[in-house]
Design a protein around this motif. Sequence first.
Motif, PDB file in Angstrom:
ATOM      1  N   MET A 189       6.222  16.062 -42.051  1.00 21.95           N
ATOM      2  CA  MET A 189       6.426  17.516 -42.706  1.00 21.95           C
ATOM      3  C   MET A 189       7.351  17.354 -44.019  1.00 21.95           C
ATOM      4  O   MET A 189       7.951  16.441 -44.092  1.00 21.95           O
ATOM      5  N   THR A 190       6.934  18.200 -44.841  1.00 19.70           N
ATOM      6  CA  THR A 190       7.573  18.112 -46.077  1.00 19.70           C
ATOM      7  C   THR A 190       8.656  19.100 -46.167  1.00 19.70           C
ATOM      8  O   THR A 190       8.965  19.876 -45.179  1.00 19.70           O
ATOM      9  N   THR A 191       9.814  18.482 -46.940  1.00 20.67           N
ATOM     10  CA  THR A 191      10.982  19.289 -46.816  1.00 20.67           C
ATOM     11  C   THR A 191      11.175  20.803 -47.363  1.00 20.67           C
ATOM     12  O   THR A 191      10.304  21.170 -48.386  1.00 20.67           O
ATOM     13  N   GLY A 235      12.148  28.234 -53.930  1.00 22.76           N
ATOM     14  CA  GLY A 235      12.894  27.293 -54.823  1.00 22.76           C
ATOM     15  C   GLY A 235      13.124  27.817 -56.057  1.00 22.76           C
ATOM     16  O   GLY A 235      13.777  28.989 -56.167  1.00 22.76           O
ATOM     17  N   ASP A 236      12.904  27.139 -56.991  1.00 25.94           N
ATOM     18  CA  ASP A 236      13.021  27.568 -58.448  1.00 25.94           C
ATOM     19  C   ASP A 236      11.852  28.336 -59.030  1.00 25.94           C
ATOM     20  O   ASP A 236      11.920  28.837 -60.271  1.00 25.94           O
ATOM     21  N   VAL A 237      10.810  28.513 -58.362  1.00 26.45           N
ATOM     22  CA  VAL A 237       9.664  29.204 -58.630  1.00 26.45           C
ATOM     23  C   VAL A 237       9.555  30.712 -58.659  1.00 26.45           C
ATOM     24  O   VAL A 237       9.777  31.115 -57.374  1.00 26.45           O
ATOM     25  N   ASP A 238       9.346  31.385 -59.608  1.00 21.51           N
ATOM     26  CA  ASP A 238       9.088  33.076 -59.458  1.00 21.51           C
ATOM     27  C   ASP A 238       7.723  33.082 -59.092  1.00 21.51           C
ATOM     28  O   ASP A 238       6.972  32.729 -59.565  1.00 21.51           O
ATOM     29  N   LEU A 239       7.518  33.797 -57.856  1.00 18.34           N
ATOM     30  CA  LEU A 239       6.227  34.183 -57.144  1.00 18.34           C
ATOM     31  C   LEU A 239       5.646  35.442 -57.576  1.00 18.34           C
ATOM     32  O   LEU A 239       4.577  35.858 -56.968  1.00 18.34           O
ATOM     33  N   GLY A 240       6.135  36.220 -58.491  1.00 17.35           N
ATOM     34  CA  GLY A 240       5.682  37.376 -58.790  1.00 17.35           C
ATOM     35  C   GLY A 240       4.259  37.261 -59.388  1.00 17.35           C
ATOM     36  O   GLY A 240       4.061  36.458 -60.037  1.00 17.35           O
ATOM     37  N   GLY A 241       3.294  37.964 -58.879  1.00 16.99           N
ATOM     38  CA  GLY A 241       2.083  38.092 -59.570  1.00 16.99           C
ATOM     39  C   GLY A 241       1.302  36.881 -58.735  1.00 16.99           C
ATOM     40  O   GLY A 241       0.089  36.844 -59.316  1.00 16.99           O
ATOM     41  N   VAL A 242       1.766  36.156 -58.029  1.00 15.27           N
ATOM     42  CA  VAL A 242       0.947  34.857 -57.409  1.00 15.27           C
ATOM     43  C   VAL A 242       0.257  35.307 -56.105  1.00 15.27           C
ATOM     44  O   VAL A 242       0.569  36.386 -55.286  1.00 15.27           O
ATOM     45  N   SER A 243      -1.198  35.329 -56.284  1.00 19.37           N
ATOM     46  CA  SER A 243      -2.197  35.830 -55.169  1.00 19.37           C
ATOM     47  C   SER A 243      -1.925  34.946 -53.923  1.00 19.37           C
ATOM     48  O   SER A 243      -1.229  33.931 -53.861  1.00 19.37           O
ATOM     49  N   ALA A 244      -2.325  35.558 -52.828  1.00 17.36           N
ATOM     50  CA  ALA A 244      -2.203  35.026 -51.250  1.00 17.36           C
ATOM     51  C   ALA A 244      -2.708  33.400 -51.467  1.00 17.36           C
ATOM     52  O   ALA A 244      -2.035  32.638 -50.824  1.00 17.36           O
ATOM     53  N   ARG A 245      -3.863  33.257 -51.976  1.00 19.87           N
ATOM     54  CA  ARG A 245      -4.577  31.721 -51.848  1.00 19.87           C
ATOM     55  C   ARG A 245      -3.420  31.019 -52.763  1.00 19.87           C
ATOM     56  O   ARG A 245      -3.273  29.909 -52.213  1.00 19.87           O
ATOM     57  N   ASN A 246      -3.015  31.476 -53.946  1.00 16.62           N
ATOM     58  CA  ASN A 246      -2.003  30.664 -54.622  1.00 16.62           C
ATOM     59  C   ASN A 246      -0.799  30.509 -53.951  1.00 16.62           C
ATOM     60  O   ASN A 246      -0.157  29.463 -54.108  1.00 16.62           O
ATOM     61  N   MET A 247      -0.470  31.481 -53.086  1.00 11.85           N
ATOM     62  CA  MET A 247       0.923  31.100 -52.239  1.00 11.85           C
ATOM     63  C   MET A 247       0.851  29.902 -51.255  1.00 11.85           C
ATOM     64  O   MET A 247       1.751  29.115 -51.406  1.00 11.85           O
ATOM     65  N   VAL A 248      -0.447  29.735 -50.846  1.00 14.44           N
ATOM     66  CA  VAL A 248      -0.694  28.605 -50.082  1.00 14.44           C
ATOM     67  C   VAL A 248      -0.285  27.147 -51.044  1.00 14.44           C
ATOM     68  O   VAL A 248       0.298  26.247 -50.746  1.00 14.44           O
ATOM     69  N   ARG A 249      -0.756  27.382 -52.338  1.00 20.30           N
ATOM     70  CA  ARG A 249      -0.670  26.226 -53.194  1.00 20.30           C
ATOM     71  C   ARG A 249       0.937  26.083 -53.578  1.00 20.30           C
ATOM     72  O   ARG A 249       1.141  24.979 -53.978  1.00 20.30           O
ATOM     73  N   HIS A 250       1.391  27.381 -53.661  1.00 19.94           N
ATOM     74  CA  HIS A 250       2.819  27.082 -53.731  1.00 19.94           C
ATOM     75  C   HIS A 250       3.718  26.674 -52.675  1.00 19.94           C
ATOM     76  O   HIS A 250       4.978  26.323 -52.812  1.00 19.94           O
ATOM     77  N   GLY A 251       3.354  26.406 -51.569  1.00 17.98           N
ATOM     78  CA  GLY A 251       3.906  25.922 -50.480  1.00 17.98           C
ATOM     79  C   GLY A 251       4.023  26.732 -49.306  1.00 17.98           C
ATOM     80  O   GLY A 251       4.945  26.388 -48.617  1.00 17.98           O
ATOM     81  N   ALA A 276      -1.671  26.291 -40.067  1.00 19.17           N
ATOM     82  CA  ALA A 276      -0.913  26.616 -41.227  1.00 19.17           C
ATOM     83  C   ALA A 276      -0.100  25.102 -41.801  1.00 19.17           C
ATOM     84  O   ALA A 276       0.245  25.103 -42.909  1.00 19.17           O
ATOM     85  N   LEU A 277       0.256  24.462 -40.812  1.00 17.89           N
ATOM     86  CA  LEU A 277       0.926  23.107 -40.999  1.00 17.89           C
ATOM     87  C   LEU A 277       0.097  22.096 -42.030  1.00 17.89           C
ATOM     88  O   LEU A 277       0.464  21.302 -42.640  1.00 17.89           O
ATOM     89  N   MET A 278      -1.287  22.460 -41.883  1.00 18.55           N
ATOM     90  CA  MET A 278      -2.105  21.586 -42.682  1.00 18.55           C
ATOM     91  C   MET A 278      -2.135  21.756 -44.179  1.00 18.55           C
ATOM     92  O   MET A 278      -2.502  20.913 -44.794  1.00 18.55           O
ATOM     93  N   SER A 279      -1.522  22.916 -44.643  1.00 26.97           N
ATOM     94  CA  SER A 279      -1.405  23.133 -45.920  1.00 26.97           C
ATOM     95  C   SER A 279      -0.121  22.481 -46.308  1.00 26.97           C
ATOM     96  O   SER A 279       0.271  22.484 -47.457  1.00 26.97           O
ATOM     97  N   GLN A 280       0.618  21.596 -45.740  1.00 29.15           N
ATOM     98  CA  GLN A 280       1.919  21.058 -46.083  1.00 29.15           C
ATOM     99  C   GLN A 280       2.770  22.120 -46.364  1.00 29.15           C
ATOM    100  O   GLN A 280       3.362  21.670 -47.879  1.00 29.15           O
ATOM    101  N   PRO A 281       3.139  22.887 -46.078  1.00 27.77           N
ATOM    102  CA  PRO A 281       3.914  23.989 -46.493  1.00 27.77           C
ATOM    103  C   PRO A 281       5.555  23.519 -46.762  1.00 27.77           C
ATOM    104  O   PRO A 281       5.755  22.788 -45.928  1.00 27.77           O
ATOM    105  N   ARG A 282       5.970  24.221 -47.543  1.00 27.76           N
ATOM    106  CA  ARG A 282       7.677  24.271 -47.818  1.00 27.76           C
ATOM    107  C   ARG A 282       8.418  25.360 -47.224  1.00 27.76           C
ATOM    108  O   ARG A 282       9.518  25.129 -46.885  1.00 27.76           O
ATOM    109  N   LEU A 283       7.443  26.227 -46.789  1.00 24.84           N
ATOM    110  CA  LEU A 283       8.233  27.410 -46.264  1.00 24.84           C
ATOM    111  C   LEU A 283       7.063  28.003 -45.132  1.00 24.84           C
ATOM    112  O   LEU A 283       5.644  28.249 -45.595  1.00 24.84           O
TER     113      LEU A 283
END
Length: 239
Positions: free
Chosen positions: A1-3, A66-82, A153-160
Motif C-alpha cells: 500500500m502507498t503512504t 496533502g498539499d494539493v487543492d482539490l477544488g474543481g477536480v472531477s470524480a475520475r480525477n479524484m482517483v488519479r489524485h489518490g 478501490a485499493l487497485m487504484s493505489q489510493p493515498r486516502l
Amino acid sequence: MTTGLALTVEGLTVNYGGVSAVRDLSFEVPGGEAVGVIGANGAGKTSTLKAVMGLVPRRSGRLRLGDVDLGGVSARNMVRHGIGYVPEGRHVFTGLPVEKNLLLGAYARKWDSSTKATLSEVYDLFPVLGEMRHRLAGALSGGQQQMLAIGRALMSQPRLLLLDEPSMGLSPKLVEDILAVLLRLRSEGLTLLLVEQNAKLTFEATSSCLVVENGAVAMTGTSAELRNDPRVRQIYLGL
Ligand code: ATP
C-alpha cells in the motif's frame, strides 16, 4: 500500500434543491490516520463522502489532499489524485469475474508491472478473492462482495480511502472481518475516512470521530472519548 496523505475539509456544504444535506462541515483526517463519521439515517454521512469524491456538487467548501487543492477536480480525477472510494451497497459488477472487477479498479492508472503487484497485495489481503478470481462477482456472498469492493478501490493505489457503510447487512462475524481489514490498512499507513451507522465498529477502527446530526458536526473527539460519552452511549451504542 502507498503512504497516506492528510485530507482537509473546510466549510463543506451540500444542497439537493431545497434540502440542506451537509452544512458548513469542517474536519481533518491526518495522514495515515483513520477518522470515523457516525450519525443516524439521513444525517448527511453519504453526502459528505460523495462531495469529497466529487460525485455530488459542493455548494461551498475547500478540500485539500496533502498539499494539493482539490477544488474543481472531477470524480475520475479524484482517483488519479489518490482517493479511493468504496460506495454504500458495494456496487460490484455482478456479471463480471472477480479479477475483472479488481482490474477495473485500476482503470485510472497506467497498467504496468505495479498493477500486477497491487493485485497480488489485494489477494494477500483477501485470500478468498484469489481463490474465487475466475468466479462471477454475483456468485460471491455479501461479505465477499464487500471485500471485493474494498479490493477494487485499493487497485487504484489510493493515498486516502473513503468507505461508506462497509458493515451494512453483514453478520457480526463478517463485521469483525471488516474491522480486521480496516486495522490492517491503517497499520500499513493508509489514510481512512469511514462513514458508518455501526458506531461500535467505527470506534474500534478509528482514532477520532465526528458525530453528524442534521448535516452538521454535533460532536468530535477521540474514539476512546466518544465511546465513553453518556449521550453517544445512549443514542449510538444503545447502552
Ligand atoms: P444513510 O445512512 O441513510 O445513508 P446519511 O447520513 O448517509 O444517511 P445522506 O444520504 O447523506 O445521509 O442524506 C442526507 C439528507 O439528504 C437526507 O435528508 C436525505 O434525504 C437527503 N438526500 C440524500 N440524497 C438526496 C438526493 N439525491 N436528492 C434529494 N435529497 C437527498
